[in-house]
Design a protein around this motif. Structure first.
Motif, PDB file in Angstrom:
ATOM      1  N   THR A  34      41.116 -45.960  95.793  1.00 54.16           N
ATOM      2  CA  THR A  34      41.059 -47.446  96.276  1.00 54.16           C
ATOM      3  C   THR A  34      42.336 -47.570  97.401  1.00 54.16           C
ATOM      4  O   THR A  34      43.291 -47.040  97.299  1.00 54.16           O
ATOM      5  CB  THR A  34      41.115 -48.652  95.035  1.00 54.16           C
ATOM      6  OG1 THR A  34      40.980 -49.833  95.648  1.00 54.16           O
ATOM      7  CG2 THR A  34      42.591 -48.348  94.333  1.00 54.16           C
ATOM      8  N   CYS A  51      43.009 -50.729  97.624  1.00 51.87           N
ATOM      9  CA  CYS A  51      43.543 -52.236  96.897  1.00 51.87           C
ATOM     10  C   CYS A  51      44.764 -52.293  96.830  1.00 51.87           C
ATOM     11  O   CYS A  51      45.533 -51.341  96.174  1.00 51.87           O
ATOM     12  CB  CYS A  51      42.722 -52.627  95.709  1.00 51.87           C
ATOM     13  SG  CYS A  51      41.006 -53.027  95.938  1.00 51.87           S
ATOM     14  N   GLU A  60      42.897 -57.697  93.592  1.00 56.19           N
ATOM     15  CA  GLU A  60      41.792 -56.993  94.726  1.00 56.19           C
ATOM     16  C   GLU A  60      40.865 -56.072  93.928  1.00 56.19           C
ATOM     17  O   GLU A  60      39.879 -56.261  94.243  1.00 56.19           O
ATOM     18  CB  GLU A  60      42.537 -56.364  95.911  1.00 56.19           C
ATOM     19  CG  GLU A  60      43.235 -57.502  96.630  1.00 56.19           C
ATOM     20  CD  GLU A  60      43.865 -56.752  97.763  1.00 56.19           C
ATOM     21  OE1 GLU A  60      43.745 -55.609  98.183  1.00 56.19           O
ATOM     22  OE2 GLU A  60      45.195 -57.298  98.183  1.00 56.19           O
ATOM     23  N   LEU A  61      41.373 -55.163  93.199  1.00 57.09           N
ATOM     24  CA  LEU A  61      40.494 -54.098  92.439  1.00 57.09           C
ATOM     25  C   LEU A  61      39.489 -54.597  91.603  1.00 57.09           C
ATOM     26  O   LEU A  61      38.467 -54.294  91.848  1.00 57.09           O
ATOM     27  CB  LEU A  61      41.566 -53.129  91.771  1.00 57.09           C
ATOM     28  CG  LEU A  61      41.002 -52.115  91.231  1.00 57.09           C
ATOM     29  CD1 LEU A  61      40.158 -51.294  92.263  1.00 57.09           C
ATOM     30  CD2 LEU A  61      41.879 -51.065  90.475  1.00 57.09           C
ATOM     31  N   ASP A  85      38.110 -57.704  91.883  1.00 54.14           N
ATOM     32  CA  ASP A  85      37.048 -58.280  92.881  1.00 54.14           C
ATOM     33  C   ASP A  85      36.132 -57.250  93.391  1.00 54.14           C
ATOM     34  O   ASP A  85      34.798 -57.714  93.502  1.00 54.14           O
ATOM     35  CB  ASP A  85      37.778 -59.161  93.937  1.00 54.14           C
ATOM     36  CG  ASP A  85      38.356 -60.366  93.305  1.00 54.14           C
ATOM     37  OD1 ASP A  85      38.391 -60.737  92.036  1.00 54.14           O
ATOM     38  OD2 ASP A  85      39.329 -61.031  93.932  1.00 54.14           O
ATOM     39  N   GLU A  86      36.687 -56.338  93.912  1.00 55.37           N
ATOM     40  CA  GLU A  86      35.693 -54.975  94.223  1.00 55.37           C
ATOM     41  C   GLU A  86      34.996 -54.426  93.324  1.00 55.37           C
ATOM     42  O   GLU A  86      33.716 -54.172  93.524  1.00 55.37           O
ATOM     43  CB  GLU A  86      36.730 -54.001  94.846  1.00 55.37           C
ATOM     44  CG  GLU A  86      36.295 -52.973  95.655  1.00 55.37           C
ATOM     45  CD  GLU A  86      37.353 -51.917  96.220  1.00 55.37           C
ATOM     46  OE1 GLU A  86      37.857 -52.443  97.324  1.00 55.37           O
ATOM     47  OE2 GLU A  86      37.557 -50.905  95.480  1.00 55.37           O
ATOM     48  N   ARG A 108      30.769 -54.263  92.638  1.00 54.00           N
ATOM     49  CA  ARG A 108      29.965 -52.730  92.384  1.00 54.00           C
ATOM     50  C   ARG A 108      29.403 -52.594  90.992  1.00 54.00           C
ATOM     51  O   ARG A 108      28.160 -52.197  90.917  1.00 54.00           O
ATOM     52  CB  ARG A 108      31.188 -51.574  92.556  1.00 54.00           C
ATOM     53  CG  ARG A 108      30.553 -50.240  92.144  1.00 54.00           C
ATOM     54  CD  ARG A 108      31.340 -49.251  92.972  1.00 54.00           C
ATOM     55  NE  ARG A 108      32.904 -48.986  92.566  1.00 54.00           N
ATOM     56  CZ  ARG A 108      33.179 -48.310  91.612  1.00 54.00           C
ATOM     57  NH1 ARG A 108      31.986 -47.534  90.722  1.00 54.00           N
ATOM     58  NH2 ARG A 108      34.199 -48.041  91.045  1.00 54.00           N
TER      59      ARG A 108
END
Lengths: 79, 143
Positions: A24, A26, A31-32, A34-35, A39
């Protein structure tokens, strides 16, 4: 950077695994998450979760480093 | 043995209570949380508890350390089950000893509330109709 992720309860069900390693860019766990939510289809709002980095509760904004173990912790229901 | 422990086998409350007895302990109060056959109007057949071991142990011990600072207890301990449980099993045991009962009752009540609020343990209920689901309470008071 490479991050080790731990999932529990409803997050593990949604992700289809208890743990995975991801590459990543992020900067932090916020942020991670949310990503990952996109997914894996996580529906829990981040505000309802806590996060632990390397076995210790951490703020969502804490900078992540190569090799960190990030545990995403849904609302608890022990007892 | 740390004062907070996770157990994948039955909890022996009587043995734990004996650890709390001492000549100065005029009061030993314990609480046993057990698997019941219903929740939110649904018939429950069994439970599975999942945990994040290192953080559950450190947070559980932190709660017991805080209890020893907040209350004049002589000792306090807690054991929480993990894995698969059936109806009637003891899911969590909390005990506190003190010179007098008011302190022991108050500490025991405070500890179980904090354990339920803070320790990373999750409950999956298996219902009579064959469904199951993880419980992720919204922080509202529950009994």
């Amino acid at each position: 950077m490479k991050i080790r992720l731990l999932y529990f309860a409803v997050l593990a069900s949604a992700a289809g695994c208890d743990a995975e390693s991801v590459q990543t860019t992020c900067d932090n766990a916020a942020e991670l998450y949310d990503e990952l939510a996109v997914r894996h289809g996580f529906t829990l709002e981040r505000s309802r979760l806590r996060v632990a980095v390397n076995g210790v509760f951490a703020p969502w904004e804490q900078c992540l480093r190569e090799g960190d173990e990030v545990a995403l912790l849904p609302p608890v229901s022990g007892g | 043995m740390s004062r907070f422990a996770l157990s994948d086998g039955p909890i022996d409350g009587a043995a734990l209570e004996r650890l709390l007895r001492s000549p100065a302990a005029g009061a030993v109060v314990s609480f046993a949380g057990c698997v019941r056959d219903h929740n939110d109007g649904r018939e429950v057949r069994a439970l599975t508890y999942q945990t994040y071991v290192p953080l559950a142990v450190s947070e559980g011990n932190a709660i017991l350390d805080e209890a020893r600072q907040r209350f004049a207890v002589l000792d306090a301990r807690c054991v929480h089950r993990v894995g698969d449980l059936v109806l009637g099993d003891c899911a969590v045991w909390v005990g506190a000893s003190a010179a007098h009962r008011d302190v022991a009752f108050a500490a025991c009540r405070w500890i179980i509330d904090e354990i339920k609020r803070r320790v990373p343990i999750w409950k999956n209920e298996h219902y009579a109709d064959g469904e199951s689901g993880w419980l992720h309470p919204d922080g509202m008071p529950r009994d």
